[in-house]
Design an enzyme around this catalytic site. Structure first.
Site, PDB file in Angstrom:
ATOM      1  N   CYS A   1       0.833  -1.208   0.000  1.00  0.00           N
ATOM      2  CA  CYS A   1       0.000   0.000   0.000  1.00  0.00           C
ATOM      3  C   CYS A   1       0.870   1.262   0.000  1.00  0.00           C
ATOM      4  O   CYS A   1       1.449   1.590  -1.023  1.00  0.00           O
ATOM      5  CB  CYS A   1      -0.989  -0.055   1.159  1.00  0.00           C
TER       6      CYS A   1
ATOM      7  N   HIS B   1      -3.326  -5.552   1.652  1.00  0.00           N
ATOM      8  CA  HIS B   1      -2.661  -5.809   2.947  1.00  0.00           C
ATOM      9  C   HIS B   1      -2.758  -7.279   3.357  1.00  0.00           C
ATOM     10  O   HIS B   1      -3.634  -7.632   4.149  1.00  0.00           O
ATOM     11  CB  HIS B   1      -3.341  -4.979   4.041  1.00  0.00           C
TER      12      HIS B   1
ATOM     13  N   GLU C   1      -1.065  -8.801   5.472  1.00  0.00           N
ATOM     14  CA  GLU C   1      -0.814  -8.934   6.915  1.00  0.00           C
ATOM     15  C   GLU C   1      -2.105  -8.802   7.725  1.00  0.00           C
ATOM     16  O   GLU C   1      -2.121  -9.141   8.907  1.00  0.00           O
ATOM     17  CB  GLU C   1       0.230  -7.898   7.366  1.00  0.00           C
TER      18      GLU C   1
HETATM   19  N1  GLN Z   1      -3.586   6.282   1.009  1.00  0.00           N
HETATM   20  C1  GLN Z   1      -2.301   6.039   1.613  1.00  0.00           C
HETATM   21  C2  GLN Z   1      -1.210   6.825   0.884  1.00  0.00           C
HETATM   22  O1  GLN Z   1      -1.453   7.407  -0.118  1.00  0.00           O
HETATM   23  C3  GLN Z   1      -1.982   4.568   1.576  1.00  0.00           C
HETATM   24  C4  GLN Z   1      -2.987   3.808   2.405  1.00  0.00           C
HETATM   25  C5  GLN Z   1      -2.444   2.566   3.042  1.00  0.00           C
HETATM   26  O2  GLN Z   1      -1.239   2.352   3.137  1.00  0.00           O
HETATM   27  N2  GLN Z   1      -3.340   1.750   3.562  1.00  0.00           N
HETATM   28  O3  GLN Z   1      -0.112   6.859   1.349  1.00  0.00           O
END
Ligand code: GLN
Length: 191
Positions: free
Chosen positions: A80, A172, A174
């Site tokens: 992410c 994710h 995890e």
């Molecule tokens: N929206 C976050 C970003 O732009 C990422 C979200 C996440 O890691 N769950 O950094």
């Protein structure tokens, strides 16, 4: 000797990553300093806020250490926010700090406000069965080039990419009970 996996613990859901790797008996620890990063064989960059993690990486020299770990042949997995930091291009944003290691362009918060978070079954190249993906204000990848390979799509959007010893997932693993992505990363470390 067992590989040491570091989980970058500047901000975000690093504790969940540590627990997930402990469950499959990996040697894993939270890392915050350049020295700690360089003492590991592999690194996980967790989800969180990519601008915050990036600023902290820049300020404390941790970013340099991560680039050095990569140059030394260490495997790196970004989830992410971690995916965003690994990308060479962040759509519409030339200024946000990033590692810029992977041949891909990402769009932040790409699934839109209406669906801030959701789950879906995903087919990932390299896994022999589908896995559950948890998406939280997730990015997706708009383009890959060079050596980067899309290894998972969801509704025609690229949500996981592999490039040599680098792995990026928009979701994710995890946060589920399935440890197949952790096993995949362990295989990458050992390759
Ligand atoms: N929206 C976050 C970003 O732009 C990422 C979200 C996440 O890691 N769950 O950094």
């Amino acid at each position: 000797m067992a590989a040491r996996i570091g989980v970058l613990a500047l901000q975000g859901d690093f504790a969940e990553h540590i627990k997930a790797f402990e469950e499959i008996d990996c040697t894993v620890e939270a890392v915050k300093t350049p020295e700690a990063v360089l003492s590991c064989d592999a690194l996980v960059i967790p989800g969180g806020e990519s601008t915050t993690i990036g600023k902290l990486c820049e300020r404390f020299g941790v970013g340099e250490a991560i680039l050095q770990l990569h140059a030394n042949g260490g495997a790196i997995w970004g989830t992410c926010a971690g995916m965003i930091l690994l990308a060479k291009e962040i759509e519409g944003n030339d200024t946000q700090w990033r590692l810029g290691l992977m041949d891909m362009a990402v769009r932040r918060n790409a699934f839109g406000r209406q669906v801030e978070s959701f789950e879906a079954d995903l087919q990932v190249i390299g896994l022999d069965r589908p896995t559950r993906g948890v998406f939280i204000r997730a990015p997706f990848v708009t383009r890959v080039w060079g050596d980067a390979q899309a290894i998972c799509t969801f509704r025609d959007k690229i949500v996981a990419v592999r490039q040599g010893k680098l792995l990026a997932t928009a979701f994710h693993p995890e946060l589920t009970d399935d440890r197949c992505m952790q096993h995949l990363f362990r295989r990458m470390i050992e390759e």
